[in-house]
Design an enzyme around this catalytic site. Structure first.
Site, mmCIF file in Angstrom:
data_model
loop_
_atom_site.group_PDB
_atom_site.id
_atom_site.type_symbol
_atom_site.label_atom_id
_atom_site.label_comp_id
_atom_site.label_asym_id
_atom_site.label_seq_id
_atom_site.Cartn_x
_atom_site.Cartn_y
_atom_site.Cartn_z
ATOM 1 N N LYS A 53 29.427 9.248 -12.972
ATOM 2 C CA LYS A 53 28.521 9.614 -11.883
ATOM 3 C C LYS A 53 27.179 10.061 -12.451
ATOM 4 O O LYS A 53 26.119 9.664 -11.970
ATOM 5 C CB LYS A 53 29.144 10.732 -11.026
ATOM 6 C CG LYS A 53 30.297 10.252 -10.162
ATOM 7 C CD LYS A 53 31.096 11.413 -9.564
ATOM 8 C CE LYS A 53 32.353 10.889 -8.858
ATOM 9 N NZ LYS A 53 33.300 11.962 -8.493
ATOM 10 N N GLN A 97 34.465 18.297 -8.043
ATOM 11 C CA GLN A 97 35.409 17.295 -8.537
ATOM 12 C C GLN A 97 36.844 17.797 -8.330
ATOM 13 O O GLN A 97 37.204 18.874 -8.786
ATOM 14 C CB GLN A 97 35.140 17.025 -10.024
ATOM 15 C CG GLN A 97 36.007 15.925 -10.611
ATOM 16 C CD GLN A 97 35.692 14.540 -10.033
ATOM 17 O OE1 GLN A 97 34.531 14.188 -9.832
ATOM 18 N NE2 GLN A 97 36.730 13.773 -9.750
ATOM 19 N N ASP A 120 30.112 13.801 -0.521
ATOM 20 C CA ASP A 120 31.439 13.190 -0.610
ATOM 21 C C ASP A 120 32.004 12.882 0.779
ATOM 22 O O ASP A 120 32.931 12.082 0.906
ATOM 23 C CB ASP A 120 32.401 14.175 -1.294
ATOM 24 C CG ASP A 120 32.851 13.701 -2.663
ATOM 25 O OD1 ASP A 120 32.571 12.546 -3.021
ATOM 26 O OD2 ASP A 120 33.490 14.498 -3.376
#
Lengths: 288, 288
Positions: A53, A97, A120
């Protein structure tokens, strides 16, 4: 007949060019899209994802930051970190995460993210907006799949779609997005009877169950668009999907490969939503 | 064979006895469940609904208030009213009767309700919690239908369920609730092809499309549980459902009548969720 391969890699590259343009425009206005990733502990898969990412974010000229916390960080400390980045105007996207260590309630942490910065798309308010048909931030994998279907001009309106797998990050949001485009959608799962027969009714089949080569040609309606979200390792350590792609490609009309199918689209949509968030936040701050 | 009639009236009466007990317990602790309904304008159907709700709330000993505002109230004024009741500890549930006049953005008003007091279950955060499988407040009609299916011991786990209609207040939340109970769920709608054939695959068929007597016996799998959410008037002004009940009752295993089916359950679940909210808020305030 062999299926048209829907390349996530190709579409991700195309979108990256457009996104680069958007980033340049924002920078001219003094805004650099900022993405912070909060990573807890030493999980090696997580570290790989996070590095990917970061690499792609930096290539686009983002302000990209990885915050790495020890595995024994408390829930309260992590919540304080989230709140800090909620307030920090340098960041337009915050990503925690997952998975988190067991002393931390993941839901509580995800819910603490300012929904505007929830790139997200997992915050309940963003999931709720999706359910009521007013999507804002959208979970990145299903969002990327919709972009792929559109790019390859797969008909959705009036078609039959079947999701295999009912996860919060793929199956359930995917169903909402396809329904918004007027598909008739069924969500199948481990308790579904005669899964192959149900799958064979699908013009669009999305497979996200995490079992290597589970879906064989018996699951496929001739000409169907088949989306393989699986990322499994076979006994030789090779990356394989949930779909037995060699035989399915002989029946399906469209098929995503593994790798270079859905995977590259997920990160792309994360960066895309961070740019959208930067545009929105900078427009709002100008009004004030 | 004739279907077992699933009486919402009977179950509502049973639940009312339990709820009465809960209200008495709360009152002993000095807590009276409070429900405020905000009603704008002179829509006669809305007035009837609101009066029914008030009558049943008062019968249970609720603190029940109807606030009636002129049709030309501004959005800002209405939002101020919502905020007032968000803060008012005498009320555990706030209901904004829809539809609202066109100068007011309904979504904005619903979103302004404190999600803890959102006893209608329409707030995006409550819809989101439902989508991710952690339901809190639930839209009352589908919640009532689940209670009916449970009361009549209709098997859900591993069964096939079809929703006809994809509204935010019935079809979409209903699908989530049935999926949580391990049904394989399909949402059908106006763009679905060969609706009757799809409906005939359903062990549980939920019909909410607002078309009188639309579902005939050709839609029914023998033995299926059929839920009729429709409330329509025929040409003689008689209340009829979406299901042609006389002929469907000969094929189905279970059927909800209209009236006295789903209708009484909707108001019951509204009151039920207000009591739950009163329990939760009073427990929280004790901790503080």
């Amino acid at each position: 007949m062999s299926a048209i391969i829907m390349s996530g890699k190709t579409l991700a590259d195309e979108m990256t060019i457009e996104m680069q343009n958007d980033v340049n425009q924002l920078k001219k206005k003094g805004v650099t899209p900022g993405l912070v990733v909060l990573l807890v502990g030493e999980d090696s898969a997580s570290q790989t994802y996070v590095k990917n990412k970061e690499k792609r974010a930096k290539a686009l000229g983002f302000h990209s930051l990885i915050r790495h916390y020890p595995v024994d960080i408390t829930e309260e400390e992590l919540l304080n970190e989230v709140n800090h980045y909620n307030e920090d105007p340098a960041f337009h996207g915050i990503l925690v995460q997952l998975p988190l260590p067991k002393q931390i309630d993941s839901d509580k942490v995800v819910n603490a993210i300012d929904s505007v910065k929830d790139v997200d798309g997992f915050h309940p308010i963003n999931m709720g907006k999706l359910l009521i048909g007013q999507p804002d931030k959208i979970p990145c994998t299903p969002y990327g799949i919709i972009k792929l279907l559109e790019r390859y001009q797969v008909d959705i309106d009036g078609k039959t779609a079947v999701m295999i797998g009912r996860s919060n990050i793929v199956g359930k949001p995917m169903a909402q997005l396809l329904m918004m485009k007027n598909a008739t959608v069924t969500i199948a799962h481990s308790r579904t009877k005669d899964l192959a027969a149900l799958a064979r009714t699908a013009d669009i089949l999305v497979v996200a169950i995490g079992r290597g080569h589970f879906v064989t040609k018996e699951f496929i309606k001739p000409g169907a668009a088949v989306i393989d979200v699986g990322m499994n390792r076979d006994k030789n350590g090779k990356l394989i999907g949930d779909v037995k792609s060699d035989e399915v490609a002989e029946v399906a009309g469209y098929l995503t490969p593994v790798p270079k199918g859905v995977g590259p689209m997920t990160i792309t949509m994360l960066l895309y939503q961070t740019i959208e968030s930067a545009k929105k936040i900078s427009a709002l701050s100008k009004k004030m």
